[in-house]
Design a protein around this motif. Structure first.
Motif, short mmCIF file in Angstrom:
data_model
loop_
_atom_site.label_atom_id
_atom_site.label_comp_id
_atom_site.label_asym_id
_atom_site.label_seq_id
_atom_site.Cartn_x
_atom_site.Cartn_y
_atom_site.Cartn_z
N ARG A 157 0.83 -1.18 -0.03
CA ARG A 157 -0.08 -0.20 -0.05
C ARG A 157 0.85 1.38 0.04
O ARG A 157 0.28 2.44 -0.20
CB ARG A 157 -0.93 0.06 1.35
CG ARG A 157 -2.06 -0.81 1.04
CD ARG A 157 -2.91 -0.87 2.21
NE ARG A 157 -3.88 -1.84 2.06
CZ ARG A 157 -5.05 -1.91 2.92
NH1 ARG A 157 -5.08 -0.85 4.24
NH2 ARG A 157 -5.98 -2.59 2.86
N THR A 177 -6.97 5.51 5.38
CA THR A 177 -7.46 4.51 6.42
C THR A 177 -7.74 5.43 7.73
O THR A 177 -6.94 6.34 8.12
CB THR A 177 -6.72 3.27 6.70
OG1 THR A 177 -5.41 3.65 7.27
CG2 THR A 177 -6.23 2.64 5.24
N GLU A 179 -6.68 4.14 10.43
CA GLU A 179 -5.34 4.09 11.00
C GLU A 179 -4.35 4.59 10.29
O GLU A 179 -3.08 4.37 10.55
CB GLU A 179 -5.00 2.29 10.92
CG GLU A 179 -6.13 1.57 11.68
CD GLU A 179 -5.76 0.17 12.09
OE1 GLU A 179 -5.80 -0.27 12.99
OE2 GLU A 179 -5.71 -0.41 11.02
N TYR A 180 -4.41 5.72 9.79
CA TYR A 180 -3.38 6.43 9.01
C TYR A 180 -1.91 6.81 9.80
O TYR A 180 -0.85 6.80 9.16
CB TYR A 180 -4.01 7.65 7.93
CG TYR A 180 -4.09 8.66 8.90
CD1 TYR A 180 -3.13 9.58 9.31
CD2 TYR A 180 -5.38 9.00 9.22
CE1 TYR A 180 -3.40 10.74 10.08
CE2 TYR A 180 -5.74 10.22 9.99
CZ TYR A 180 -4.92 10.98 10.23
OH TYR A 180 -5.03 12.19 11.26
N ASN A 467 -8.83 -4.01 15.51
CA ASN A 467 -7.84 -4.70 14.50
C ASN A 467 -8.47 -5.31 13.45
O ASN A 467 -9.36 -6.09 13.47
CB ASN A 467 -7.10 -5.72 15.25
CG ASN A 467 -6.04 -6.23 14.29
OD1 ASN A 467 -6.34 -7.13 13.55
ND2 ASN A 467 -4.65 -5.97 14.68
N VAL A 468 -8.35 -4.62 12.17
CA VAL A 468 -9.02 -4.88 11.01
C VAL A 468 -8.43 -6.30 10.46
O VAL A 468 -7.20 -6.35 10.07
CB VAL A 468 -8.74 -4.05 9.76
CG1 VAL A 468 -9.61 -4.38 8.55
CG2 VAL A 468 -9.27 -2.52 10.17
N ARG A 470 -7.73 -8.07 8.08
CA ARG A 470 -7.29 -8.38 6.58
C ARG A 470 -6.44 -9.58 6.54
O ARG A 470 -6.44 -10.44 5.71
CB ARG A 470 -6.60 -7.03 6.02
CG ARG A 470 -6.05 -7.07 4.68
CD ARG A 470 -5.48 -5.91 4.15
NE ARG A 470 -6.44 -4.92 3.56
CZ ARG A 470 -7.27 -5.04 2.46
NH1 ARG A 470 -7.11 -5.97 1.72
NH2 ARG A 470 -8.38 -4.32 2.48
N ILE A 502 -13.77 -5.66 4.76
CA ILE A 502 -12.65 -5.20 5.03
C ILE A 502 -12.02 -3.81 4.35
O ILE A 502 -11.63 -2.95 5.17
CB ILE A 502 -11.72 -6.39 5.05
CG1 ILE A 502 -12.09 -7.49 5.84
CG2 ILE A 502 -10.23 -5.79 5.18
CD1 ILE A 502 -11.30 -8.65 5.63
N ASP A 503 -12.17 -4.05 3.09
CA ASP A 503 -11.63 -2.90 2.21
C ASP A 503 -12.39 -1.50 2.79
O ASP A 503 -12.08 -0.37 2.81
CB ASP A 503 -12.04 -2.96 0.74
CG ASP A 503 -11.08 -4.13 0.29
OD1 ASP A 503 -10.13 -4.37 0.99
OD2 ASP A 503 -11.41 -4.61 -0.71
N GLU A 506 -11.63 0.09 6.38
CA GLU A 506 -10.24 0.53 6.50
C GLU A 506 -10.22 1.88 6.22
O GLU A 506 -9.50 2.93 6.53
CB GLU A 506 -9.22 -0.23 5.83
CG GLU A 506 -8.80 -1.58 6.29
CD GLU A 506 -7.75 -2.21 5.33
OE1 GLU A 506 -7.03 -2.99 5.82
OE2 GLU A 506 -7.68 -2.07 4.06
N ARG A 514 -18.26 3.32 10.34
CA ARG A 514 -17.43 2.22 10.75
C ARG A 514 -17.93 1.44 11.69
O ARG A 514 -17.97 -0.09 11.45
CB ARG A 514 -16.26 3.00 11.15
CG ARG A 514 -15.14 1.78 10.91
CD ARG A 514 -13.72 2.51 10.84
NE ARG A 514 -13.11 2.89 12.33
CZ ARG A 514 -13.01 3.94 12.71
NH1 ARG A 514 -13.33 5.00 11.86
NH2 ARG A 514 -12.56 4.52 13.89
#
Length: 570
Positions: A157, A177, A179-180, A467-468, A470, A502-503, A506, A514
């Protein structure tokens, strides 16, 4: 995410108990203060697992994270209050502060530029500064398709890295995201040591890294401690790192000793061979409860509720388990309430899915699976598994028995007991389970991570807040030989609906929106059951009364991320 997750309220599910340890506050070091150890002697820690590798970005295993909390530090991680803080960096990037800026990606999408500064005094143990050259090299390794890095999606990414100077750089990410500003999984590697090894043959890098071939090389550490000796499978010894930029650690030596058999771990505590046992890799809850009753006057026993998800991964390549009705029947056939109450006195509450009730994104509106052997039998009948005369092992139309193998970590007395209970309960609904266990380093290092198990694999995920999933649930994260066994989707679960959720999660910055997406993800997980949720594990810590400063977090950030705060009481 690290390995080793009833519609009740979190307050009823997880009851705090045990002793709270006092935290020894540390003042900042004045300029020029020597960073030598404080002469507190040796601290010997007993654990049940030895890591399959010491490379920070290959294989996810709690034993490795625990060790590397002492020798390395992530750019950022969650603290004790579950807030993102800097470890290697100097400031968590944010849009508000201008250290994160929205930008357009080369393909016209919405991306983000996130700028970090490495601590100015961060230096590898051989005297080489930690610089942006290390960051660039780590990115090269992470995005190489044959490197074997677990969370390769993170590196893919990052479209580009702009080097501002030796200590400052900017990630250019392909999406924005929530969480950036968090980069806990970006573990910086020493380019001056690892680059020649990697560039000579990327495909075999995971088996030739200096973290395993030369683990005592001081240039592999920039944390408060460095590895000074290692006996594979048995013991790792650490001593203070003279180049560490933080508060000086107190202990002259820390020894992490592996005792895979949990009754032997307790015996070593009582004999004085080890000083303490940490949560998640030590005594089980039932053992800790019994230990507290017998020896509570001489030890501090602390039970920390947290994000440890005990579950059973299901090999979905197995035609039997590919049928969702069979997976649902298996969960209906396991009396998880009885396991929780009788084995753990209720301190390990039943899990309905992969999100903890302690996490703010938890949703109660998910399908649940009460112990219901009759319903389990109906589902198996629908799936074509019948019983002659209503008893015995079920068979399909071809006469093949409903037989599956269940595996876990050998020597873990409680897991082995849970296995036996599940084996007996599933036998009652016509499912034959055979037990085959392996040492943790083999089970995690090969069998699970390379998808070599044929049926059921029981272990725990230890995650951070929100926690995603993925790496564990996305189609692209299924480990294969072609991707050098990267990713953690060990069941091989792959659905467009889960990938889309998931996409979307994020990149959704609105908290309420969310939360709705999280609720849908939990519903889908509980319906499809790529894994069987068992219970949420409390982490029992058994500590000597003279140890101060150790504070459990309840999430995957190991206590060793603050090892420099540990002290021997005066």
């Amino acid at each position: 995410m690290g390995r080793e997750p009833t519609a009740l309220t979190p307050g009823r599910l997880l009851r705090r108990c045990g002793l709270l340890l006092a935290f020894l506050a540390l003042s900042a070091l004045p300029a020029g203060t020597p960073r030598a150890a404080g002469g507190a002697g040796t601290l010997t820690i007993g654990v049940t697992q030895f890591p399959s590798t010491l490379h920070p970005n290959i294989d996810s295993m709690l034993a490795k994270s625990y060790l590397q909390g002492m020798t390395l530090r992530p750019l950022t991680h969650y603290d004790h209050d579950w807030e993102v803080v800097c470890f290697l960096c100097t400031e968590v990037p944010s849009l508000e502060a201008g250290s994160a800026v929205l930008e357009t990606t080369p393909d016209g999408g919405e991306g983000i530029a996130v700028t970090y500064s490495i601590h100015p005094e961060a230096t590898w143990g051989d005297g080489t500064p930690v610089t942006t050259e290390d960051v660039l090299f780590t990115w090269d390794v992470g995005r190489h398709p044959q490197s074997g890095v677990s969370n390769f999606e993170l590196y893919r990414r990052i479209l580009d890295i702009t080097v501002i100077d030796d200590k400052t750089f900017t990630f250019h990410a392909d999406r924005v995201t929530f969480e950036y500003g968090s980069s806990a999984d970006f573990r910086v590697l020493p380019a001056h040591i690892e680059r020649p090894i990697f560039e000579s043959d990327p495909a075999s890098y995971r088996t030739r890294t200096a973290f395993d071939s030369d683990p005592t090389n001081p240039g592999l550490a920039f944390g408060p401690y460095k590895v000074v000796s290692m006996t594979p499978g048995a013991e790792v010894a650490l001593e203070p790192n003279e180049t560490w930029f933080g508060a000086p650690p107190a202990f002259d030596r820390i020894v992490v000793r592996v005792i895979e058999n949990t009754p032997a771990l307790e015996a070593n505590l009582l004999s004085g061979a080890i000083d303490m046992v940490p949560g998640a890799m030590g005594l089980t809850v039932d053992q800790a409860l019994a230990f507290e009753q017998r020896h509570g006057d001489d030890w501090n026993v602390l039970f920390k509720p947290g994000l440890v998800y005990e579950h059973i991964d299901l090999m979905l390549d197995n035609p039997i388990l590919a049928d969702r009705r069979v997976r649902q029947a298996l969960l209906h056939g396991i009396d998880r309430d009885a396991i929780s109450e009788r084995l753990f006195a209720g301190r390990n509450p039943v899990a309905d899915g992969n999100v903890s009730p302690l996490d703010w994104v938890y949703s109660e509106a998910v399908p649940t699976y009460a112990f219901d052997p009759a319903r389990a039998g109906d589902l198996l009948e629908e799936a074509g598994w019948t019983r002659e005369g209503g008893s015995g092992v079920r068979r399909n139309a071809a006469g093949e028995p409903l037989r599956l193998e269940i595996m876990t970590t050998a020597g873990d007395r409680t897991r082995e007991l849970v296995q036996q209970v599940i084996q007996s309960q599933l036998q009652d609904i016509g499912v034959e389970l055979t037990i085959r266990n392996e040492p943790a380093r083999v089970f995690f290092g090969q069998t699970v991570s390379q998808r070599r198990f044929s049926g059921l694999a029981m272990f725990a995920w230890f995650s951070s807040p929100e926690n995603v999933p993925r790496t564990t649930l996305h189609c692209e994260q299924i480990p294969t030989e072609e991707n050098s066994w990267g990713g953690q989707n060990y069941p091989g679960y792959c659905t467009p609906e889960m990938d889309a959720l998931i996409d979307r999660i994020e990149v959704e910055l609105d908290r309420e929106a969310r939360a709705e997406l999280w609720a849908e993800l939990q519903r889908l997980y509980a319906t499809d059951l790529p894994a069987l949720p068992l219970y949420w594990r409390a982490q029992p810590y058994v500590l000597p009364p003279w140890l101060e400063g150790l504070r459990p977090t309840g999430h995957m950030g190991p206590t060793t991320l603050w090892v420099e705060e540990w002290r021997r009481a005066e």
